[in-house]
Design a protein around this motif. Structure first.
Motif: not given
Length: 429
Positions: A376-384, A386-389, A402-409, A411-415
């Motif tokens: 939900a937070l990714f949709e509201i503020e996609p550039e924040n 802190a939510n991904y971290v 694996e899920e943690a690494q997917r989150m960091r990936k 982040m990189r894909e969405k810059r």
């Protein structure tokens, strides 16, 4: 009585009636009366009638009537009257655009400080603070207290270095031989709060005391809030107790101050005293009460106050109230109840609301709800970032690397980049 005297007295009476209509917000009636005055050929129009009519045009958004009045005052050579000029600028700014207003401003033959202040206020009204400041520097007349007050007020609410610039303008008043008034101090206090300038708050308090304006209720309420926000609860309580009449703003400021600094029991006790004093709470008061419950983990109390808001207190619930309730439930570990509150909200949940749930999910190791809140937070503020971290850390803490690494990936894909840490220091020579 001569015909001239009779018409004069009639004009005075109609002008008073017009003034009353405008001051009491009866703008439609004011414009009808203005048309009656204007259609009477026997009445010699007073220039002070036009600002009243223009104010009603601005209030009711009647640009065509306003333009017609503009043509009339130009024909009658009233545009050089500062009151007429200010009303014209204000009407064009509110009925058309600030650009239209500036064009009218440029056409005014003799602009005094009041006219300049009117144009500066319009830029501030539209959030164009840099244009307002540039206009201040372009003034070809000496600024007065209102000129500085406008700029200080505009800068105080800006993020970043706005509060510091507001203080600089405040200090510059003395170079023009101007003394701060009540409006100056009220405009400056938010800047002091934003940068926790406790010494300057004390300076303002002392200045107000020496100049006989310290007892004004708005200033005292502002001082209660300023001292409280800066953590000086003793001073906040002292100013509050020195007030003979304590309105809802003063009570709310003191409650919020104690709630902000973790003094939940004291905040709730002050609220009980407010109820005994028969002062009706508003949405700010109840927000402070809910924050107190949230910080102390008093989930049941928060639910109780929230349930009474509309029926007992007549207060409309908004997104901030929901955020506090969700935070109170989340801190107490009642995460699924918090999620149910979010699902039942009649308005869209804000980032603050979802953030409260996500933060508590990490504390209590609740992955399923963390994923819901995170998405939900990714949709509201996609550039924040802190939510991904935070979601990545929740995955990692539960051994789901694996899920943690997917989150960091992701982040990189969405810059999405983590903002570097920063801090500031107030330095005085």
């Amino acid at each position: 009585m001569t015909s001239y005297s009779s018409n004069y007295l009639r004009m005075v009476s109609l002008t008073k009636q017009l003034t009353s209509n405008v001051n009491q917000g009866r703008h439609d009636a004011a414009l009808v009366l203005f048309r009656q005055i204007h259609s009477s050929l026997a009445l010699l129009l007073d220039p002070f009638v036009f600002p009243l009519a223009l104010k009603s045009c601005a209030a009711t958004r009647r640009p065509h009537i306003g333009s017609s009045i503009h043509a009339q005052v130009t024909k009658l050579s009233f545009i050089s009257n500062p009151f007429v000029a200010c009303a014209l600028v204000d009407m064009y700014g509110k009925c058309f655009s600030v650009s239209h207003a500036h064009k009218v401003f440029d056409e005014i033959p003799q602009r005094n400080v009041v006219t300049w202040n009117s144009m500066i206020s319009l830029y501030l009204h539209y959030g164009r603070i840099l244009d307002a400041i540039q206009l201040f520097y372009d003034m070809d007349v000496a600024p007065n207290e209102s000129s500085f007050n406008n700029i200080i007020s505009g800068l105080s609410g800006l993020e970043g270095d706005g509060p510091f610039k507001a203080i600089v303008f405040y200090k510059r008043m003395g170079t023009w031989g101007l003394r701060p008034n009540l409006i100056t101090l009220l405009a400056l206090l938010p800047a002091c709060v934003n940068i926790a300038a406790l010494s300057l708050i004390k300076e303002i308090h002392g200045y107000a005391f020496r100049n006989g304006i310290e007892q004004h209720p708005h200033l005292r309420s502002g001082l209660v809030e300023a001292y409280g926000r800066c953590g000086c609860l003793t001073y906040a309580r002292y100013v509050f107790q020195s007030m003979k009449e304590r309105d809802v703003v003063a009570w709310s400021s003191l409650i919020s101050a104690y709630a902000l600094h973790g003094k939940a029991k004291t905040a709730l006790e002050i609220f009980r005293q407010m109820e005994l004093a028969k002062v009706q709470p508003d949405e700010i008061t109840l927000l402070g009460v809910l924050k107190a419950c949230s910080h102390a983990g008093l989930a049941d109390e928060a639910l109780g106050y929230f349930a009474k808001m509309r029926d007992d207190y007549g207060v409309q619930v908004n997104s901030d109230h929901y955020s506090c309730l969700v935070d109170a439930l989340s801190r107490a570990g009642r995460l699924h109840e918090a999620y149910e509150v979010i699902q039942g909200m009649p308005i869209k949940a804000t980032a603050k609301t979802w953030g409260a749930l996500l933060g508590a999910c990490r504390t209590y190791g609740e992955v399923e709800l963390a994923e819901i809140a995170g998405r939900a937070l990714f949709e509201i503020e996609p550039e924040n970032a802190a939510n991904y971290v935070l979601l990545a850390r929740i995955y990692a803490s539960m051994g789901r690397h694996e899920e943690a690494q997917r989150m960091r990936k992701e982040m990189r894909e969405k810059r999405v980049k983590v903002a570097p840490g920063s801090s500031w220091v107030v330095f005085q020579d």
